[in-house]
Design a protein around this motif. Structure first.
Motif, PDB file in Angstrom:
ATOM      1  N   GLN A  67       0.839  -1.196   0.000  1.00 10.76           N
ATOM      2  CA  GLN A  67       0.000   0.000   0.000  1.00 10.76           C
ATOM      3  C   GLN A  67       0.876   1.248   0.000  1.00 10.76           C
ATOM      4  O   GLN A  67       0.620   2.188  -0.771  1.00 10.76           O
ATOM      5  CB  GLN A  67      -0.948   0.015   1.196  1.00 10.76           C
ATOM      6  CG  GLN A  67      -1.856   1.241   1.199  1.00 10.76           C
ATOM      7  CD  GLN A  67      -2.789   1.328   2.388  1.00 10.76           C
ATOM      8  OE1 GLN A  67      -2.780   0.476   3.270  1.00 10.76           O
ATOM      9  NE2 GLN A  67      -3.604   2.365   2.425  1.00 10.76           N
ATOM     10  N   CYS A  68       1.888   1.277   0.827  1.00 14.74           N
ATOM     11  CA  CYS A  68       2.783   2.438   0.875  1.00 14.74           C
ATOM     12  C   CYS A  68       3.486   2.634  -0.469  1.00 14.74           C
ATOM     13  O   CYS A  68       3.592   3.760  -0.967  1.00 14.74           O
ATOM     14  CB  CYS A  68       3.820   2.271   1.986  1.00 14.74           C
ATOM     15  SG  CYS A  68       3.137   2.343   3.652  1.00 14.74           S
ATOM     16  N   ALA A  69       3.956   1.545  -1.045  1.00 19.83           N
ATOM     17  CA  ALA A  69       4.687   1.617  -2.310  1.00 19.83           C
ATOM     18  C   ALA A  69       3.793   2.054  -3.467  1.00 19.83           C
ATOM     19  O   ALA A  69       4.283   2.632  -4.449  1.00 19.83           O
ATOM     20  CB  ALA A  69       5.325   0.264  -2.616  1.00 19.83           C
ATOM     21  N   SER A  70       2.499   1.798  -3.364  1.00 18.24           N
ATOM     22  CA  SER A  70       1.582   2.144  -4.461  1.00 18.24           C
ATOM     23  C   SER A  70       1.201   3.620  -4.463  1.00 18.24           C
ATOM     24  O   SER A  70       0.629   4.110  -5.438  1.00 18.24           O
ATOM     25  CB  SER A  70       0.311   1.287  -4.372  1.00 18.24           C
ATOM     26  OG  SER A  70      -0.503   1.715  -3.289  1.00 18.24           O
ATOM     27  N   LEU A  71       1.527   4.314  -3.394  1.00 21.86           N
ATOM     28  CA  LEU A  71       1.162   5.737  -3.296  1.00 21.86           C
ATOM     29  C   LEU A  71       2.265   6.624  -3.865  1.00 21.86           C
ATOM     30  O   LEU A  71       3.442   6.239  -3.852  1.00 21.86           O
ATOM     31  CB  LEU A  71       0.925   6.098  -1.820  1.00 21.86           C
ATOM     32  CG  LEU A  71      -0.247   5.403  -1.139  1.00 21.86           C
ATOM     33  CD1 LEU A  71      -0.226   5.684   0.353  1.00 21.86           C
ATOM     34  CD2 LEU A  71      -1.564   5.841  -1.755  1.00 21.86           C
ATOM     35  N   PRO A  72       1.909   7.813  -4.311  1.00 24.14           N
ATOM     36  CA  PRO A  72       2.946   8.765  -4.728  1.00 24.14           C
ATOM     37  C   PRO A  72       3.895   9.023  -3.551  1.00 24.14           C
ATOM     38  O   PRO A  72       3.490   8.944  -2.386  1.00 24.14           O
ATOM     39  CB  PRO A  72       2.160  10.031  -5.081  1.00 24.14           C
ATOM     40  CG  PRO A  72       0.749   9.593  -5.253  1.00 24.14           C
ATOM     41  CD  PRO A  72       0.568   8.351  -4.441  1.00 24.14           C
ATOM     42  N   GLU A  73       5.135   9.341  -3.858  1.00 28.16           N
ATOM     43  CA  GLU A  73       6.186   9.405  -2.835  1.00 28.16           C
ATOM     44  C   GLU A  73       5.843  10.201  -1.577  1.00 28.16           C
ATOM     45  O   GLU A  73       6.006   9.668  -0.493  1.00 28.16           O
ATOM     46  CB  GLU A  73       7.499   9.907  -3.441  1.00 28.16           C
ATOM     47  CG  GLU A  73       8.650   9.906  -2.459  1.00 28.16           C
ATOM     48  CD  GLU A  73       8.786   8.641  -1.607  1.00 28.16           C
ATOM     49  OE1 GLU A  73       9.079   8.764  -0.409  1.00 28.16           O
ATOM     50  OE2 GLU A  73       8.578   7.537  -2.120  1.00 28.16           O
ATOM     51  N   PRO A  74       5.387  11.398  -1.617  1.00 24.53           N
ATOM     52  CA  PRO A  74       5.163  12.042  -0.315  1.00 24.53           C
ATOM     53  C   PRO A  74       4.123  11.295   0.525  1.00 24.53           C
ATOM     54  O   PRO A  74       4.266  11.178   1.747  1.00 24.53           O
ATOM     55  CB  PRO A  74       4.690  13.455  -0.651  1.00 24.53           C
ATOM     56  CG  PRO A  74       4.720  13.588  -2.128  1.00 24.53           C
ATOM     57  CD  PRO A  74       5.065  12.266  -2.725  1.00 24.53           C
ATOM     58  N   ASP A  75       3.087  10.771  -0.111  1.00 25.89           N
ATOM     59  CA  ASP A  75       2.035  10.057   0.619  1.00 25.89           C
ATOM     60  C   ASP A  75       2.528   8.707   1.115  1.00 25.89           C
ATOM     61  O   ASP A  75       2.243   8.313   2.248  1.00 25.89           O
ATOM     62  CB  ASP A  75       0.797   9.870  -0.259  1.00 25.89           C
ATOM     63  CG  ASP A  75       0.126  11.194  -0.607  1.00 25.89           C
ATOM     64  OD1 ASP A  75       0.340  12.181   0.123  1.00 25.89           O
ATOM     65  OD2 ASP A  75      -0.599  11.229  -1.612  1.00 25.89           O
ATOM     66  N   GLY A  76       3.248   7.984   0.284  1.00 24.19           N
ATOM     67  CA  GLY A  76       3.796   6.690   0.683  1.00 24.19           C
ATOM     68  C   GLY A  76       4.741   6.824   1.862  1.00 24.19           C
ATOM     69  O   GLY A  76       4.704   6.044   2.807  1.00 24.19           O
ATOM     70  N   ARG A  77       5.578   7.856   1.813  1.00 25.89           N
ATOM     71  CA  ARG A  77       6.524   8.100   2.914  1.00 25.89           C
ATOM     72  C   ARG A  77       5.770   8.438   4.194  1.00 25.89           C
ATOM     73  O   ARG A  77       6.077   7.928   5.268  1.00 25.89           O
ATOM     74  CB  ARG A  77       7.504   9.214   2.540  1.00 25.89           C
ATOM     75  CG  ARG A  77       8.540   9.466   3.622  1.00 25.89           C
ATOM     76  CD  ARG A  77       9.583  10.521   3.247  1.00 25.89           C
ATOM     77  NE  ARG A  77       8.972  11.789   2.896  1.00 25.89           N
ATOM     78  CZ  ARG A  77       8.936  12.318   1.659  1.00 25.89           C
ATOM     79  NH1 ARG A  77       9.484  11.678   0.651  1.00 25.89           N
ATOM     80  NH2 ARG A  77       8.363  13.483   1.443  1.00 25.89           N
ATOM     81  N   MET A  78       4.743   9.279   4.074  1.00 26.78           N
ATOM     82  CA  MET A  78       3.961   9.661   5.263  1.00 26.78           C
ATOM     83  C   MET A  78       3.268   8.441   5.869  1.00 26.78           C
ATOM     84  O   MET A  78       3.295   8.246   7.093  1.00 26.78           O
ATOM     85  CB  MET A  78       2.921  10.730   4.904  1.00 26.78           C
ATOM     86  CG  MET A  78       1.996  11.092   6.068  1.00 26.78           C
ATOM     87  SD  MET A  78       2.835  11.719   7.542  1.00 26.78           S
ATOM     88  CE  MET A  78       3.192  13.379   7.028  1.00 26.78           C
TER      89      MET A  78
END
Length: 136
Positions: A67-78
């Motif tokens: 799930q984290c990896a599927s999100l755009p970078e700022p969102d995945g990191r958060m």
């Protein structure tokens, strides 16, 4: 920006992890009792029974990682920070998820402590917990 759907999906997975950990904690307690009785048959049985919740935990953790990896970078990191840091940064709408992550982490730590005690009792100096950890 993380949406309520992102939080809801992560929350559902965190709750599933908590349920698997609850099962693992119960089996670990039974394992401890078997160790106290020196009941080798029960020890083997409870060690085997713990495998399923451990596999479930690994699957849930992998789902959160995906799930984290599927999100755009700022969102995945958060989201990764919310799921993995003991004191995550503030993020609007994440409060319930952060509380669940803290409950899951506390249960995990209790299970690890119990497992460590059992392992040290049964195997002493050859326990997994006495092994030197490789440097990262």
């Amino acid at each position: 920006m993380l949406t309520p759907e992102h939080f809801s999906r992560a929350m559902a997975t965190e709750k599933a992890m908590y349920r698997a950990l609850t099962d693992l904690e119960e089996l670990t307690g039974e394992l401890a009792q078997a160790a106290n009785r020196n009941d080798r048959v029960s020890l083997r049985m409870y060690l085997s029974l713990r495998q399923e919740p451990l596999e479930q935990l690994a699957q849930h953790k992998a789902a959160l990682d995906r799930q984290c990896a599927s999100l755009p970078e700022p969102d995945g990191r958060m989201l990764r920070e919310l799921l993995n840091q003991p004191s995550p940064p503030a993020c609007p709408g994440s409060e319930e998820l952060v509380r669940q992550v803290a409950r899951t982490r506390a249960l995990w730590e209790r299970v690890v402590r119990a497992d460590r005690q059992i392992s040290l009792k049964l195997t002493g100096s050859s326990s997994f917990y006495n092994k030197e950890k490789p440097a990262l």
